[in-house]
Structures are given as C-alpha cells and as structure tokens.
Design a protein around this motif. Structure first.
Motif, PDB file in Angstrom:
ATOM      1  N   ALA A 152      56.857  37.176 -14.681  1.00  0.00           N
ATOM      2  CA  ALA A 152      57.681  38.282 -14.652  1.00  0.00           C
ATOM      3  C   ALA A 152      59.113  37.618 -14.545  1.00  0.00           C
ATOM      4  O   ALA A 152      59.186  37.016 -13.662  1.00  0.00           O
ATOM      5  CB  ALA A 152      57.477  39.324 -13.488  1.00  0.00           C
ATOM      6  N   PRO A 153      60.052  38.629 -15.114  1.00  0.00           N
ATOM      7  CA  PRO A 153      61.531  38.300 -14.913  1.00  0.00           C
ATOM      8  C   PRO A 153      62.054  38.151 -13.714  1.00  0.00           C
ATOM      9  O   PRO A 153      61.502  38.806 -12.667  1.00  0.00           O
ATOM     10  CB  PRO A 153      62.379  39.172 -15.857  1.00  0.00           C
ATOM     11  CG  PRO A 153      61.370  39.892 -16.767  1.00  0.00           C
ATOM     12  CD  PRO A 153      60.018  39.722 -15.850  1.00  0.00           C
ATOM     13  N   PRO A 154      62.952  37.148 -13.452  1.00  0.00           N
ATOM     14  CA  PRO A 154      63.496  37.052 -12.041  1.00  0.00           C
ATOM     15  C   PRO A 154      64.481  38.479 -11.808  1.00  0.00           C
ATOM     16  O   PRO A 154      64.791  39.113 -12.905  1.00  0.00           O
ATOM     17  CB  PRO A 154      64.359  35.856 -12.127  1.00  0.00           C
ATOM     18  CG  PRO A 154      64.836  35.657 -13.455  1.00  0.00           C
ATOM     19  CD  PRO A 154      63.480  36.005 -14.358  1.00  0.00           C
ATOM     20  N   PRO A 155      65.103  38.603 -10.687  1.00  0.00           N
ATOM     21  CA  PRO A 155      65.993  39.732 -10.717  1.00  0.00           C
ATOM     22  C   PRO A 155      67.301  39.708 -11.613  1.00  0.00           C
ATOM     23  O   PRO A 155      67.704  38.582 -11.771  1.00  0.00           O
ATOM     24  CB  PRO A 155      66.594  39.851  -9.008  1.00  0.00           C
ATOM     25  CG  PRO A 155      65.243  38.943  -8.121  1.00  0.00           C
ATOM     26  CD  PRO A 155      64.972  38.144  -9.282  1.00  0.00           C
ATOM     27  N   ALA A 156      67.734  40.759 -11.912  1.00  0.00           N
ATOM     28  CA  ALA A 156      69.021  40.703 -12.843  1.00  0.00           C
ATOM     29  C   ALA A 156      70.180  39.986 -12.343  1.00  0.00           C
ATOM     30  O   ALA A 156      70.938  39.060 -13.220  1.00  0.00           O
ATOM     31  CB  ALA A 156      69.450  41.902 -13.362  1.00  0.00           C
ATOM     32  N   ALA A 157      70.412  39.997 -11.065  1.00  0.00           N
ATOM     33  CA  ALA A 157      71.685  39.449 -10.426  1.00  0.00           C
ATOM     34  C   ALA A 157      71.368  37.652 -10.614  1.00  0.00           C
ATOM     35  O   ALA A 157      72.362  37.184 -10.166  1.00  0.00           O
ATOM     36  CB  ALA A 157      71.599  39.821  -9.036  1.00  0.00           C
ATOM     37  N   TYR A 158      70.276  37.230 -10.556  1.00  0.00           N
ATOM     38  CA  TYR A 158      69.771  35.873 -10.562  1.00  0.00           C
ATOM     39  C   TYR A 158      70.225  35.215 -11.873  1.00  0.00           C
ATOM     40  O   TYR A 158      70.882  34.114 -12.094  1.00  0.00           O
ATOM     41  CB  TYR A 158      68.473  35.721 -10.251  1.00  0.00           C
ATOM     42  CG  TYR A 158      67.917  34.098 -10.508  1.00  0.00           C
ATOM     43  CD1 TYR A 158      68.361  33.384  -9.352  1.00  0.00           C
ATOM     44  CD2 TYR A 158      67.268  33.768 -11.323  1.00  0.00           C
ATOM     45  CE1 TYR A 158      67.883  31.731  -9.401  1.00  0.00           C
ATOM     46  CE2 TYR A 158      66.996  32.477 -11.597  1.00  0.00           C
ATOM     47  CZ  TYR A 158      67.211  31.503 -10.821  1.00  0.00           C
ATOM     48  OH  TYR A 158      66.876  30.255 -10.669  1.00  0.00           O
ATOM     49  N   LEU A 159      70.121  35.892 -12.905  1.00  0.00           N
ATOM     50  CA  LEU A 159      70.280  35.193 -14.455  1.00  0.00           C
ATOM     51  C   LEU A 159      71.737  34.592 -14.534  1.00  0.00           C
ATOM     52  O   LEU A 159      71.705  33.512 -14.898  1.00  0.00           O
ATOM     53  CB  LEU A 159      69.960  36.327 -15.432  1.00  0.00           C
ATOM     54  CG  LEU A 159      68.554  36.906 -15.396  1.00  0.00           C
ATOM     55  CD1 LEU A 159      68.529  37.977 -16.332  1.00  0.00           C
ATOM     56  CD2 LEU A 159      67.660  35.658 -15.816  1.00  0.00           C
ATOM     57  N   PRO A 160      72.795  35.151 -14.098  1.00  0.00           N
ATOM     58  CA  PRO A 160      74.094  34.560 -14.245  1.00  0.00           C
ATOM     59  C   PRO A 160      74.126  33.499 -13.587  1.00  0.00           C
ATOM     60  O   PRO A 160      75.114  32.336 -13.834  1.00  0.00           O
ATOM     61  CB  PRO A 160      75.171  35.844 -13.867  1.00  0.00           C
ATOM     62  CG  PRO A 160      74.309  37.035 -14.133  1.00  0.00           C
ATOM     63  CD  PRO A 160      73.023  36.665 -13.789  1.00  0.00           C
ATOM     64  N   LEU A 161      73.410  33.531 -12.329  1.00  0.00           N
ATOM     65  CA  LEU A 161      73.821  32.089 -11.517  1.00  0.00           C
ATOM     66  C   LEU A 161      72.638  31.021 -11.773  1.00  0.00           C
ATOM     67  O   LEU A 161      72.715  29.949 -11.497  1.00  0.00           O
ATOM     68  CB  LEU A 161      73.413  32.528  -9.915  1.00  0.00           C
ATOM     69  CG  LEU A 161      74.102  33.760  -9.666  1.00  0.00           C
ATOM     70  CD1 LEU A 161      73.816  34.078  -8.417  1.00  0.00           C
ATOM     71  CD2 LEU A 161      75.584  33.511  -9.688  1.00  0.00           C
ATOM     72  N   SER A 162      71.686  31.449 -12.807  1.00  0.00           N
ATOM     73  CA  SER A 162      70.517  30.377 -13.049  1.00  0.00           C
ATOM     74  C   SER A 162      70.906  29.070 -14.204  1.00  0.00           C
ATOM     75  O   SER A 162      70.361  28.312 -13.704  1.00  0.00           O
ATOM     76  CB  SER A 162      69.467  31.198 -13.660  1.00  0.00           C
ATOM     77  OG  SER A 162      69.897  31.448 -14.920  1.00  0.00           O
ATOM     78  N   GLY A 163      71.920  29.185 -14.731  1.00  0.00           N
ATOM     79  CA  GLY A 163      72.453  28.272 -15.777  1.00  0.00           C
ATOM     80  C   GLY A 163      71.368  28.356 -17.007  1.00  0.00           C
ATOM     81  O   GLY A 163      71.527  27.954 -18.020  1.00  0.00           O
ATOM     82  N   ASP A 207      65.010  35.177 -22.830  1.00  0.00           N
ATOM     83  CA  ASP A 207      63.962  35.505 -22.215  1.00  0.00           C
ATOM     84  C   ASP A 207      62.741  34.565 -22.670  1.00  0.00           C
ATOM     85  O   ASP A 207      61.924  34.455 -21.771  1.00  0.00           O
ATOM     86  CB  ASP A 207      63.426  37.007 -22.189  1.00  0.00           C
ATOM     87  CG  ASP A 207      62.999  37.395 -23.490  1.00  0.00           C
ATOM     88  OD1 ASP A 207      61.977  37.048 -23.899  1.00  0.00           O
ATOM     89  OD2 ASP A 207      63.871  38.079 -24.231  1.00  0.00           O
ATOM     90  N   THR A 208      62.874  33.927 -23.780  1.00  0.00           N
ATOM     91  CA  THR A 208      61.631  33.062 -24.537  1.00  0.00           C
ATOM     92  C   THR A 208      62.716  31.974 -25.043  1.00  0.00           C
ATOM     93  O   THR A 208      63.746  32.268 -25.944  1.00  0.00           O
ATOM     94  CB  THR A 208      60.974  34.028 -25.552  1.00  0.00           C
ATOM     95  OG1 THR A 208      60.275  34.825 -24.455  1.00  0.00           O
ATOM     96  CG2 THR A 208      59.705  32.961 -25.780  1.00  0.00           C
TER      97      THR A 208
END
Length: 334
Positions: A152-163, A207-208
C-alpha cells in the motif's frame, strides 16, 4: 557497551528492541523530537529517554544508531563523526549527491566508522545468491530480475520528503544488485507511471517504476517497483545463468499466485511489510555493527556504498525525466 539511538519511529522503535536485548549492550539511550514517543519506546524496551540528539551525542556513548527522519541523516552523521563516534545510519545518507558527499567527507576527516543500513545484505537468501554467483554455480550470469512491491502507498505527507521511488525504494535493489553480482552498472534506461493515486502526481513522483540496467560485463538487469501491490509485500531477485537459475524471496509467504491449474495457490499468510520480511536481517546488521564497534569485524557496508546506489538512482531519475538512456559517467562521483 553504551549505545545511543536517535529516532524512535517505525524502524527506530524496532532497532530499540533489538539493541535493548543484545547481550553486548549494557545501556541504551533514545531520543526523538517526539519526546512522548521516545518515552514510550524507552518504557517498552528498558532504555533511557533523553531530551535530544545533542544529549545522546554528549552522554559518553560508545556508538550511535541513526534512525531519524531522512532530512536529518547527513547532519547527524557529521555530528557523530565530529564527536569521534562510530555510527550506524539508515539509508539514505541524504537525498542528493552533494549532501551525501558532504557527510562522507566529515566521516573521512574524523577517521570514524559509518555503516549504512542496507539490510538485504544480511538476508540469508541474498547471501546465498551472492555465493552462487561468485562461486560460479550459475555459469555466466546473463539476466537479473529484481522487484520491490509495497502492499500500500505511504502517507501522502511522506512522498515529498522521500526523494521519489528510485531514491527511496529501488535504491535497495540497486545496492543489492552490486553486492550480489560484484559488478558495476554502466548504463540505465528508466521510466515510471503516476497512473495510480493522485498524491503521486501532486508530489511529482511515480507509484510504479521500471529500470533496465546494463552491468560492466554485459549482464542485463531489470529493477521494478510499485507502491500499489495489494497482494502483499513482495521483494524478489531472480538470477539466470548459462547453467542454472535461482530466486531470492520465493517462499510460502511470497504474495504470488500461479495461474496454472496445478500451480501453487495464493499464500495463506503473505508478507505484510518490510519489518516482518526482513526482521532477521535487521537484527543481523545491528549485531554486525556492534562487532565493528568492538573491533571484531570489518565494516560490512561502508557509507560509500550508499553513494554508489544513489548515483544509480540519480541516473534513473535523469533517464525518466529526459526519456533516454543515461551512462553512469554522466553522474558525478565526487
């Protein structure tokens, strides 16, 4: 040994449990910007919660384990180095080459130890695959297929910080590809899809993703990843040679169902996530780090290994953005 742990989130909390029950650890200090969470982890593990990372670094610890937010890794690595402390840090060192190189220079100037948390190197299956490739039982290796699929995807807030998916997720595949084969990547061609949840498009991420990597001996490797694998957590590597073919991550919990009439059914208990799948490997890498601190082992995953994997991820992002093959010589080394 007296060990300091900075960061008590999901992986930090797991590390706290491992360190607290390790026979070589006599005292464990934990810190997190979320002091309530740090106190809860300390109460559960018998550790001592302190107010800040600064307090951990100044408390006379023998070594520090960094499991903080990614954005703090490079700074904490530098602070540990200046304090003369061996450090274990979860990947990545930083989300860019400049930050990674800066932290590595701090470690080199101080002459301290930095071990990176690429836990797959401590997984029994990947270790067996490395032995098979290096021992020649597969014959000439011609194809490698690697995949990492989150349920499942991570929280939306994580994505901009993930690289992004290449730096945050596939970087593990890039590292283990080098470690298992003993070869270097010379060229990549990568693409990605943001056709899934809108939050990926909003974050400028995908996402892929898929990458074709050419190794320096001509071996071809593919690495694919997705955040949307509803069947479960699926991490595998298939290695095909002229004499034999083997697979890592293929067991009775692999979330894969055969479409053949006589094939195996869906697993009764598929892997739900990375902590369950790689728990023994996470324990083994910390045990190795403590052995390094005691002077009993050589560093099994030096910080420079993170630089090599990040360079491949950077090449993939460039390839995805420009829709072209990218030679590794285009990505700065130092």
């Amino acid at each position: 040994m007296r060990i300091g742990l900075i960061g008590t989130g999901r992986i930090g909390s797991f590390h706290a449990g491992v360190l607290a029950r390790h026979p070589a650890v006599t005292s464990l200090l934990v810190a997190d910007p979320d002091t309530v969470r740090a106190a809860q982890v300390a109460a559960r593990t018998g550790a001592i919660a302190v107010a800040s990372a600064e307090e951990v670094l100044g408390a006379g610890v023998d070594a520090v384990v960094i499991a903080s937010a990614t954005s703090a890794h490079a700074d904490l690595i530098g602070r540990a180095a200046r304090a003369g402390l061996p450090a274990f840090c979860e990947k990545p060192i930083a989300l860019d080459l400049a930050g990674t190189l800066g932290a590595l220079r701090e470690v080199e100037r101080a002459g301290t130890v930095l071990q990176l948390g690429f836990m797959r190197r401590f997984d029994a299956g990947y270790a067996a695959a490395r032995s098979a490739v290096r021992g020649g039982s597969l014959g000439r290796l011609h194809t490698v297929r690697a995949t990492t699929s989150d349920p499942a995807p991570p929280p939306a807030a994580y994505l901009p910080l993930s690289g992004g998916l290449f730096r945050d997720c596939l970087v593990h595949d890039f590292d283990i590809l080098r470690w298992v084969t003993g070869r270097e990547v010379t060229e990549v061609y990568a693409t990605g899809s943001d056709a899934g949840p809108a939050m990926f498009r909003e974050a400028g991420d995908v996402d892929t993703a898929a990458a074709l990597l050419t190794l320096d001996d001509g071996t071809l490797a593919t690495a694919t990843a997705t955040r949307c694998n509803g069947a479960g957590y699926d991490v595998r590597m298939e290695l095909a040679g002229e004499q034999d073919q083997i697979a890592v991550g293929l067991d009775d919990r692999t979330p894969l169902t055969s479409a053949e009439p006589q094939g195996p059914p869906a697993p009764a208990k598929p892997w739900p996530g990375f902590l369950e799948r790689f728990a023994p490997a996470y324990e083994a890498e910390l045990d190795a780090f403590l052995g390094v601190v005691r002077g009993e082992l050589a560093n099994p995953c030096d910080g420079r290994e993170a630089l090599h994997a990040l360079r491949i991820a950077e090449a993939c992002e460039l390839s995805r953005g420009q829709r072209r093959p990218v030679r590794m010589t285009e990505i700065a080394e130092a």
